[in-house]
Design a protein around this motif. Sequence first.
Motif, short mmCIF file in Angstrom:
data_model
loop_
_atom_site.label_atom_id
_atom_site.label_comp_id
_atom_site.label_asym_id
_atom_site.label_seq_id
_atom_site.Cartn_x
_atom_site.Cartn_y
_atom_site.Cartn_z
N LEU A 4 0.87 -1.17 0.00
CA LEU A 4 0.00 0.00 0.00
C LEU A 4 0.91 1.22 0.00
O LEU A 4 1.61 1.48 0.98
N LEU A 35 -8.36 1.84 4.68
CA LEU A 35 -7.34 1.26 5.55
C LEU A 35 -6.74 2.26 6.51
O LEU A 35 -6.46 1.94 7.66
N SER A 49 -7.91 0.10 0.17
CA SER A 49 -7.09 -1.05 -0.18
C SER A 49 -7.13 -1.29 -1.69
O SER A 49 -8.20 -1.27 -2.29
N ILE A 75 0.21 -6.09 2.12
CA ILE A 75 -1.00 -6.91 2.09
C ILE A 75 -0.65 -8.22 1.40
O ILE A 75 -0.10 -8.22 0.29
#
Length: 78
Positions: A4, A35, A49, A75
């Motif tokens: 991210l 997020l 996300s 992630i």
Amino acid sequence: MTKLVLPELGEGITKATVSFWFVKDGDRIKEKDDLVELTTDKATFNLPSPCSGIISEIIYHEGDSVEVGQALAVINEE
């Protein structure tokens, strides 16, 4: 594994501060879930996300300053 990353925020904005994480390490998330809340000197916004998966690592924490292009979290995609 997907990172991210703090995206380009506009002309002249090179960093943001992490205000609040909506998730923690190990949480299962879906694509487009919010997020993290980030603040710049001009605005506050949520970063969604890019994929579904599990948060494996939060790199920057509340109060940390992050530069554009830096990874905020990792992630593990499902």
